[in-house]
Enzyme design. Structure first.
Site, short mmCIF file in Angstrom:
data_model
loop_
_atom_site.label_atom_id
_atom_site.label_comp_id
_atom_site.label_asym_id
_atom_site.label_seq_id
_atom_site.Cartn_x
_atom_site.Cartn_y
_atom_site.Cartn_z
N GLU A 140 -15.49 55.56 39.87
CA GLU A 140 -14.02 55.44 39.83
C GLU A 140 -13.48 55.22 41.23
O GLU A 140 -14.13 55.59 42.20
CB GLU A 140 -13.41 56.73 39.26
CG GLU A 140 -12.87 56.59 37.84
CD GLU A 140 -11.54 55.87 37.74
OE1 GLU A 140 -11.22 55.06 38.63
OE2 GLU A 140 -10.83 56.11 36.76
N VAL B 110 -1.92 55.42 48.17
CA VAL B 110 -2.75 54.59 49.04
C VAL B 110 -3.07 53.25 48.39
O VAL B 110 -3.08 53.13 47.15
CB VAL B 110 -4.06 55.32 49.42
CG1 VAL B 110 -3.76 56.52 50.31
CG2 VAL B 110 -4.85 55.74 48.19
N ASP C 198 -6.77 61.14 40.48
CA ASP C 198 -5.40 61.51 40.85
C ASP C 198 -4.92 62.62 39.92
O ASP C 198 -5.33 63.76 40.08
CB ASP C 198 -4.54 60.24 40.80
CG ASP C 198 -3.13 60.43 41.28
OD1 ASP C 198 -2.94 61.10 42.31
OD2 ASP C 198 -2.21 59.90 40.64
#
Ligand code: 5GP
Ligand code: MG
Length: 180
Positions: free
Chosen positions: A97, A153, A101
């Protein structure tokens, strides 16, 4: 592109160094196991291509593509848009992955693949943002590239509105860039 980056969080060199380290660990872990390495599209593509070349044992490549019913990540209703093509029953499976999150998509992926009865199922994520984890998600990735703070990000496969994926580093996007 570069002008939209507030700060480079992980340089190309840092990422490549860590990918080689993970490669040594994963090569030892999967020696003689002929694992199926499942990438979750599309964000993982850059990491996947680098990672797989540092795993020096026979293995098989496969991919999954998820979509959420609604437009946002936060509502969390996931759907399989494209499933793995290999029969993974009895196989050793490693999920790759880009980022862990809230945990919604990886938790979904994990359960989806576990139902296919693999011999083992592990997770390697390039980035982990533990501060963002949704309550109730207890799944822990087995291998983490970098633990990062709670910031949005981009780069090295990660996008904002499908852009910035081709940056060779991971950077924090300037708030102005969100508003066009
Ligand atoms: P989850 O919240 O389910 O753990 O992550 C879902 C997806 O949201 C990730 O696979 C990734 O595509 C996206 N995502 C989460 N955090 C970030 C981030 O900081 N930057 C980018 N570009 N995408 C993210
Ligand atoms: Mg994404």
């Amino acid at each position: 592109m570069e002008k939209d980056i507030l700060e480079v969080l992980l340089t190309e060199q840092q990422i490549q160094h860590r990918v080689r380290e993970l490669g040594e660990i994963l090569s030892a872990e999967y020696a003689g196991k002929d694992p199926v390495i499942v990438g979750v599209l599309k964000g993982v593509v850059v990491f996947y291509a680098d990672m797989i070349r540092q795993i020096h044992v026979p293995c098989q490549m496969d991919f999954m593509w998820l979509s959420s019913y609604s437009g946002t990540n936060t509502t969390g209703q996931m759907q399989v848009k494209r499933d793995v093509s290999a029969d993974i029953e009895g196989r050793h499976v490693l999920i790759l992955e880009d980022i862990y999150d809230t945990g919604t998509s990886l938790d979904f992926t994990y359960k989806h693949l576990l139902a296919k009865k693999p011999a083992s199922l592990k997770i390697c994520t390039l980035l982990d943002k533990p501060e963002r984890r949704k309550p109730g998600i207890t799944l822990q990735p087995d291998y983490v590239g970098f633990t990062i703070p709670n910031a949005f990000v981009v780069g090295y496969g990660l996008d904002f509105n499908e852009h910035y994926r081709n940056l060779p580093y991971v950077g924090i996007l300037k708030p102005e860039a969100y508003n066009g």
